[in-house]
Design a protein around this motif. Structure first.
Motif, PDB file in Angstrom:
ATOM      1  N   ILE A  65       0.838  -1.205   0.000  1.00 24.71           N
ATOM      2  CA  ILE A  65       0.000   0.000   0.000  1.00 24.71           C
ATOM      3  C   ILE A  65       0.873   1.256   0.000  1.00 24.71           C
ATOM      4  O   ILE A  65       0.595   2.207  -0.741  1.00 24.71           O
ATOM      5  N   PHE A  66       1.926   1.285   0.798  1.00 28.43           N
ATOM      6  CA  PHE A  66       2.810   2.458   0.839  1.00 28.43           C
ATOM      7  C   PHE A  66       3.440   2.711  -0.530  1.00 28.43           C
ATOM      8  O   PHE A  66       3.494   3.840  -1.004  1.00 28.43           O
ATOM      9  N   ILE A  67       3.928   1.656  -1.152  1.00 32.63           N
ATOM     10  CA  ILE A  67       4.563   1.801  -2.468  1.00 32.63           C
ATOM     11  C   ILE A  67       3.550   2.287  -3.498  1.00 32.63           C
ATOM     12  O   ILE A  67       3.851   3.159  -4.316  1.00 32.63           O
ATOM     13  N   THR A  68       2.338   1.739  -3.468  1.00 34.75           N
ATOM     14  CA  THR A  68       1.294   2.150  -4.407  1.00 34.75           C
ATOM     15  C   THR A  68       0.964   3.626  -4.248  1.00 34.75           C
ATOM     16  O   THR A  68       0.824   4.358  -5.232  1.00 34.75           O
ATOM     17  N   VAL A  69       0.861   4.095  -3.013  1.00 32.36           N
ATOM     18  CA  VAL A  69       0.539   5.502  -2.776  1.00 32.36           C
ATOM     19  C   VAL A  69       1.693   6.400  -3.212  1.00 32.36           C
ATOM     20  O   VAL A  69       1.475   7.440  -3.856  1.00 32.36           O
ATOM     21  N   ILE A  70       2.909   6.018  -2.925  1.00 25.24           N
ATOM     22  CA  ILE A  70       4.058   6.836  -3.326  1.00 25.24           C
ATOM     23  C   ILE A  70       4.142   6.916  -4.857  1.00 25.24           C
ATOM     24  O   ILE A  70       4.383   7.983  -5.425  1.00 25.24           O
ATOM     25  N   ILE A  71       3.914   5.799  -5.532  1.00 34.07           N
ATOM     26  CA  ILE A  71       3.924   5.807  -7.002  1.00 34.07           C
ATOM     27  C   ILE A  71       2.825   6.721  -7.525  1.00 34.07           C
ATOM     28  O   ILE A  71       3.031   7.492  -8.462  1.00 34.07           O
TER      29      ILE A  71
ATOM     30  N   VAL B 268       1.491   9.298  -6.038  1.00 36.60           N
ATOM     31  CA  VAL B 268       1.850  10.698  -5.777  1.00 36.60           C
ATOM     32  C   VAL B 268       2.733  11.228  -6.896  1.00 36.60           C
ATOM     33  O   VAL B 268       2.509  12.324  -7.417  1.00 36.60           O
ATOM     34  N   PHE B 269       3.714  10.460  -7.314  1.00 40.69           N
ATOM     35  CA  PHE B 269       4.649  10.946  -8.322  1.00 40.69           C
ATOM     36  C   PHE B 269       4.096  10.868  -9.738  1.00 40.69           C
ATOM     37  O   PHE B 269       4.575  11.567 -10.623  1.00 40.69           O
ATOM     38  N   ARG B 270       3.092  10.037  -9.981  1.00 44.56           N
ATOM     39  CA  ARG B 270       2.499   9.953 -11.318  1.00 44.56           C
ATOM     40  C   ARG B 270       1.356  10.942 -11.521  1.00 44.56           C
ATOM     41  O   ARG B 270       0.884  11.091 -12.639  1.00 44.56           O
ATOM     42  N   ASP B 271       0.896  11.575 -10.467  1.00 46.56           N
ATOM     43  CA  ASP B 271      -0.259  12.473 -10.569  1.00 46.56           C
ATOM     44  C   ASP B 271       0.147  13.795 -11.197  1.00 46.56           C
ATOM     45  O   ASP B 271       0.914  14.561 -10.614  1.00 46.56           O
ATOM     46  N   PRO B 272      -0.354  14.096 -12.397  1.00 46.18           N
ATOM     47  CA  PRO B 272       0.032  15.350 -13.053  1.00 46.18           C
ATOM     48  C   PRO B 272      -0.634  16.581 -12.442  1.00 46.18           C
ATOM     49  O   PRO B 272      -0.209  17.696 -12.714  1.00 46.18           O
ATOM     50  N   THR B 273      -1.667  16.384 -11.611  1.00 45.52           N
ATOM     51  CA  THR B 273      -2.349  17.542 -11.027  1.00 45.52           C
ATOM     52  C   THR B 273      -1.628  18.083  -9.804  1.00 45.52           C
ATOM     53  O   THR B 273      -1.892  19.207  -9.388  1.00 45.52           O
ATOM     54  N   LEU B 274      -0.736  17.300  -9.224  1.00 47.74           N
ATOM     55  CA  LEU B 274       0.027  17.777  -8.061  1.00 47.74           C
ATOM     56  C   LEU B 274       1.282  18.500  -8.529  1.00 47.74           C
ATOM     57  O   LEU B 274       1.996  18.012  -9.406  1.00 47.74           O
TER      58      LEU B 274
END
Length: 127
Positions: A22-28, A30-36
């Motif tokens: 779950i931690f790895i999925t959330v971190i990935i 975060v970095f793939r989200d173009p809106t952030l």
């Protein structure tokens, strides 16, 4: 080591692997989200590093829907790209295949010899 010790160990191992996943999925995500923007990504990362469980729960509550939408969109894009590639490879009609098809038409009597020669010349021109 009793069987119950094994089951307890197995349970905690499962919990640890699930949390790591779950931690790895959330971190990935975060970095793939173009809106952030970069600052938001940095703050989410710090939050995930220092308060991992709370950060994951907050992230899934606050951004879980958009996370699922991004994953679905990425899946649709990958499927479309694969389908386009398969169509492009399967649709290529080589001159040899065109001449072979014209020859079958000639042999079946569907085209005349002059039409066959025209189809053959056209196939060789596109090569």
């Amino acid at each position: 080591m009793s069987i119950w010790d094994f089951f307890v160990w197995f349970f905690w191992f499962y919990i640890a692997v699930s949390c790591l996943w779950i931690f790895i999925t959330v971190i990935i995500d975060v970095f793939r989200d173009p809106t952030l923007n970069g600052w938001a990504k940095a703050l989410w990362t710090l939050f995930l590093v220092f308060l991992p469980f709370l950060a994951v729960f907050v992230y899934l509550i606050a951004r879980g829907r958009s996370m699922a939408e991004r994953n679905a969109a990425a899946s649709r894009a990958a499927t479309a790209q694969t389908d386009d590639y398969i169509r492009s490879v399967a649709a290529t009609d080589s001159p040899t295949a065109q001449i072979e098809s014209a020859k079958r038409l000639l042999d079946s009597g569907a085209v005349t010899a002059s039409e066959y020669e025209a189809l053959k010349a056209k196939a060789l021109r596109t090569a």
